[in-house]
Design a protein around this motif. Structure first.
Motif, PDB file in Angstrom:
ATOM      1  N   GLU A  33       8.634   5.743  25.565  1.00 33.40           N
ATOM      2  CA  GLU A  33       7.808   4.844  26.371  1.00 33.40           C
ATOM      3  C   GLU A  33       8.441   4.613  27.738  1.00 33.40           C
ATOM      4  N   ARG A  77       6.578   5.414  31.302  1.00 28.88           N
ATOM      5  CA  ARG A  77       6.442   4.443  32.399  1.00 28.88           C
ATOM      6  C   ARG A  77       7.113   4.949  33.670  1.00 28.88           C
ATOM      7  N   LEU A 111       5.976   3.211  37.233  1.00 30.37           N
ATOM      8  CA  LEU A 111       5.770   1.798  36.948  1.00 30.37           C
ATOM      9  C   LEU A 111       7.030   0.956  37.161  1.00 30.37           C
TER      10      LEU A 111
END
Length: 182
Positions: free
Chosen positions: A57, A61, A66
């Motif tokens: 994850e 990202r 992000l």
């Protein structure tokens, strides 16, 4: 202009405790907010209040841009979300828990950041590291040998009580918060 406070220090100097103290003390009474970190270290491992991300994850990202800031240290990935840019655009000063090694890159991205280095006597750091029980003795020794970063930083010595160190951090935040408003 909003300020990014980049708080850093070796493991065991007490930066997480000082940041928690400052956050509780401010509690929305000023335009200063504290960003959380996304870390691939499970929450149960102890330490700071962070958001756990699996390595997959985290990579997703990062690949989607992000993170405003991200780095690797001691086998884990760390990230600060891009939400800090929105907060600063809205006039909020932002406090982040950064990495000493990553400071040059953070300064490239945020040239006006205020770097705050938390330091403590090596004997105090050793006691804190051994007390939390997260590192092996070899890892403790390695952490104690790392050279400090002092170029263009404000330094807070955290050898005494939580209140004394926490108030020193608050004083630093308030001084620069006020000067950025004038």
């Amino acid at each position: 202009m909003a300020t990014l406070f980049y708080v850093m220090g070796a493991s065991g100097v007490g930066k997480d405790a000082l940041m928690q103290y400052a956050r509780r003390s401010i509690d929305g009474s000023r335009s200063i907010v504290f960003a959380h970190r996304y870390i691939t270290r499970p929450f149960e491992a102890g330490g700071e209040n962070h958001i756990y991300l699996s390595p997959g994850e985290f990579a997703l990202r990062k690949g989607r841009n992000l993170f405003a800031l991200d780095w690797e240290s001691h086998g884990f990935c760390y990230g600060i979300g891009r939400e800090i840019d929105a907060w600063m655009a809205d006039g909020l000063d932002v406090v982040v828990n950064g990495s000493r090694e990553y400071l040059p890159i953070a300064r490239e991205r945020y040239p006006h950041l205020v770097a705050v280095l938390i330091e403590a006597d090596p004997a105090v750091v050793r006691q804190r590291l051994e007390g939390r029980g997260r590192e092996t003795q070899e890892e403790v020794e390695r952490r104690l040998r790392r050279a400090p970063v002092t170029t263009n930083t404000l330094c807070i010595q955290n050898d005494s009580t939580l209140e004394e160190g926490g108030n020193a951090l608050l004083s630093t935040l308030f001084t620069h918060h006020q000067s950025s408003r004038t």
